[in-house]
Design a protein around this motif. Sequence first.
Motif, short mmCIF file in Angstrom:
data_model
loop_
_atom_site.label_atom_id
_atom_site.label_comp_id
_atom_site.label_asym_id
_atom_site.label_seq_id
_atom_site.Cartn_x
_atom_site.Cartn_y
_atom_site.Cartn_z
N ILE A 70 20.89 -9.15 -8.43
CA ILE A 70 20.41 -8.98 -9.81
C ILE A 70 21.31 -8.01 -10.56
CG2 ILE A 70 18.53 -8.07 -11.22
CD1 ILE A 70 16.57 -9.15 -9.17
N GLU A 71 21.71 -6.92 -9.92
CA GLU A 71 22.60 -5.93 -10.54
C GLU A 71 23.97 -6.54 -10.84
OE1 GLU A 71 24.51 -1.54 -9.50
OE2 GLU A 71 22.79 -2.28 -8.37
N LEU A 72 24.45 -7.38 -9.94
CA LEU A 72 25.74 -8.02 -10.12
C LEU A 72 25.73 -8.97 -11.32
CD1 LEU A 72 28.57 -8.28 -8.88
CD2 LEU A 72 27.69 -10.08 -7.40
N PHE A 73 24.68 -9.75 -11.44
CA PHE A 73 24.57 -10.66 -12.58
C PHE A 73 24.38 -9.89 -13.89
CE2 PHE A 73 23.61 -14.08 -9.48
CZ PHE A 73 24.43 -15.07 -10.00
N SER A 74 23.64 -8.80 -13.85
CA SER A 74 23.43 -7.99 -15.05
C SER A 74 24.75 -7.41 -15.55
CB SER A 74 22.43 -6.86 -14.77
OG SER A 74 21.17 -7.39 -14.40
N GLU A 75 25.58 -7.01 -14.60
CA GLU A 75 26.90 -6.46 -14.94
C GLU A 75 27.74 -7.49 -15.68
OE1 GLU A 75 30.80 -5.57 -12.29
OE2 GLU A 75 28.97 -4.55 -11.61
N LYS A 76 27.55 -8.77 -15.35
CA LYS A 76 28.30 -9.86 -15.99
C LYS A 76 27.57 -10.42 -17.21
CE LYS A 76 31.53 -9.64 -12.93
NZ LYS A 76 32.86 -9.10 -13.30
N LYS A 77 26.60 -9.66 -17.73
CA LYS A 77 25.83 -10.04 -18.92
C LYS A 77 25.02 -11.32 -18.70
CE LYS A 77 27.31 -6.53 -21.19
NZ LYS A 77 28.05 -6.52 -22.45
N GLY A 78 24.56 -11.52 -17.46
CA GLY A 78 23.74 -12.68 -17.15
C GLY A 78 22.29 -12.48 -17.56
N MET A 80 18.42 -13.70 -16.69
CA MET A 80 17.62 -14.41 -15.70
C MET A 80 16.69 -15.41 -16.37
SD MET A 80 15.00 -13.02 -12.75
CE MET A 80 16.15 -11.83 -12.07
N VAL A 81 16.75 -16.65 -15.88
CA VAL A 81 15.90 -17.72 -16.39
C VAL A 81 14.71 -17.96 -15.47
CG1 VAL A 81 15.84 -20.18 -17.03
CG2 VAL A 81 17.89 -18.81 -17.51
N ASP A 82 14.94 -17.83 -14.16
CA ASP A 82 13.87 -18.11 -13.21
C ASP A 82 14.14 -17.40 -11.88
OD1 ASP A 82 11.55 -19.14 -12.21
OD2 ASP A 82 12.26 -21.23 -12.04
N MET A 83 13.09 -17.09 -11.15
CA MET A 83 13.21 -16.49 -9.82
C MET A 83 12.08 -17.04 -8.96
SD MET A 83 13.38 -12.49 -8.62
CE MET A 83 11.72 -12.07 -9.16
N ILE A 84 12.43 -17.62 -7.81
CA ILE A 84 11.44 -18.25 -6.93
C ILE A 84 11.57 -17.67 -5.52
CG2 ILE A 84 10.59 -20.43 -5.98
CD1 ILE A 84 12.01 -21.82 -8.35
N HIS A 85 10.48 -17.16 -4.98
CA HIS A 85 10.46 -16.64 -3.61
C HIS A 85 10.12 -17.79 -2.66
CE1 HIS A 85 10.75 -12.25 -4.33
NE2 HIS A 85 10.23 -12.58 -5.50
N GLY A 86 11.00 -18.05 -1.70
CA GLY A 86 10.78 -19.12 -0.74
C GLY A 86 10.04 -18.66 0.49
N ASP A 87 9.49 -19.60 1.25
CA ASP A 87 8.77 -19.27 2.49
C ASP A 87 9.72 -18.89 3.62
OD1 ASP A 87 6.39 -19.88 1.19
OD2 ASP A 87 6.46 -22.00 1.82
N ASP A 88 11.01 -19.19 3.46
CA ASP A 88 11.98 -18.92 4.51
C ASP A 88 12.63 -17.54 4.39
OD1 ASP A 88 13.33 -19.42 2.19
OD2 ASP A 88 14.70 -20.92 3.02
N GLY A 89 12.12 -16.70 3.49
CA GLY A 89 12.68 -15.36 3.33
C GLY A 89 13.80 -15.28 2.33
#
Length: 260
Positions: A70-78, A80-89
């Motif tokens: 998340i910090e890396l994308f923020s640095e590139k002015k990204g 966030m559109v969506d975030m999904i937690h999977g059952d596989d970790g």
Amino acid sequence: VHETESPDAFEVRGRGELHLGILIETMRREGYEFTVSKPQSVLKEVDGALLEPMERVEAEVPQEHMGAVIELFSEKKGEMVDMIHGDDGNVKFVFRVPARGLVGFRSRFLTETKGYGVLHHTFDGYGPHRGEIPQRTTGSVVAWEAGTATTYSIVSIQERARLFIEPGAEVYEGMIIGENSRPSDLDVNVAKKRHVTNMRSAHAEIAEKLDAPMKLSLEDALAFINIDELIEVTPKSIRLRKAILDRNRRHSLQKKATRS
């Protein structure tokens, strides 16, 4: 491909750094010799507003690397559109990121996720210009004269920088031979030899300890260079250089730019 004001320079537009990299590598294998400048985004102005190309990025990473990504994308002015937690970790992210922020991004992404991250991106139209994106925070190590790199010189330089060459490499004035640990460029004499006396042989330098040089791929080189640097592509090698090779002229122009 567009012609420019210079008869021996062309503006080449492609679909991202991979597309351009394939073209460069194909030309290199066909025997061409040329230089490549830093990739730039194709900007548009609509109704007085500056727009830039955006990418829809989908990334899947282990949960323990979530914060770093998340910090890396923020640095590139990204954004966030969506975030999904999977059952596989794992966690799946969807970001909208300026295309210019993705140059060299993949290698940093893999480093942050220790190789476990999966990344995919597609063009997502144009959006408002996101402003300045932090680029490389380190300077370049530049050879200030032509010659053959010596172990003696490399040992003293590697204390302050990571080098791209090894002893015996032929260098020329203005050639970039490493990455400085500080933001400023570092001009060095990499061909300097140990002074020979009756107590010391010129071959004594062989016993010195050397760090392994950092080898840059074409993709790494495209991400590494600054706006005042070029990639020199030949059938046998890929080297980095300053756009202005002459050290005195380069420093003079830098001083004028600083004053203005």
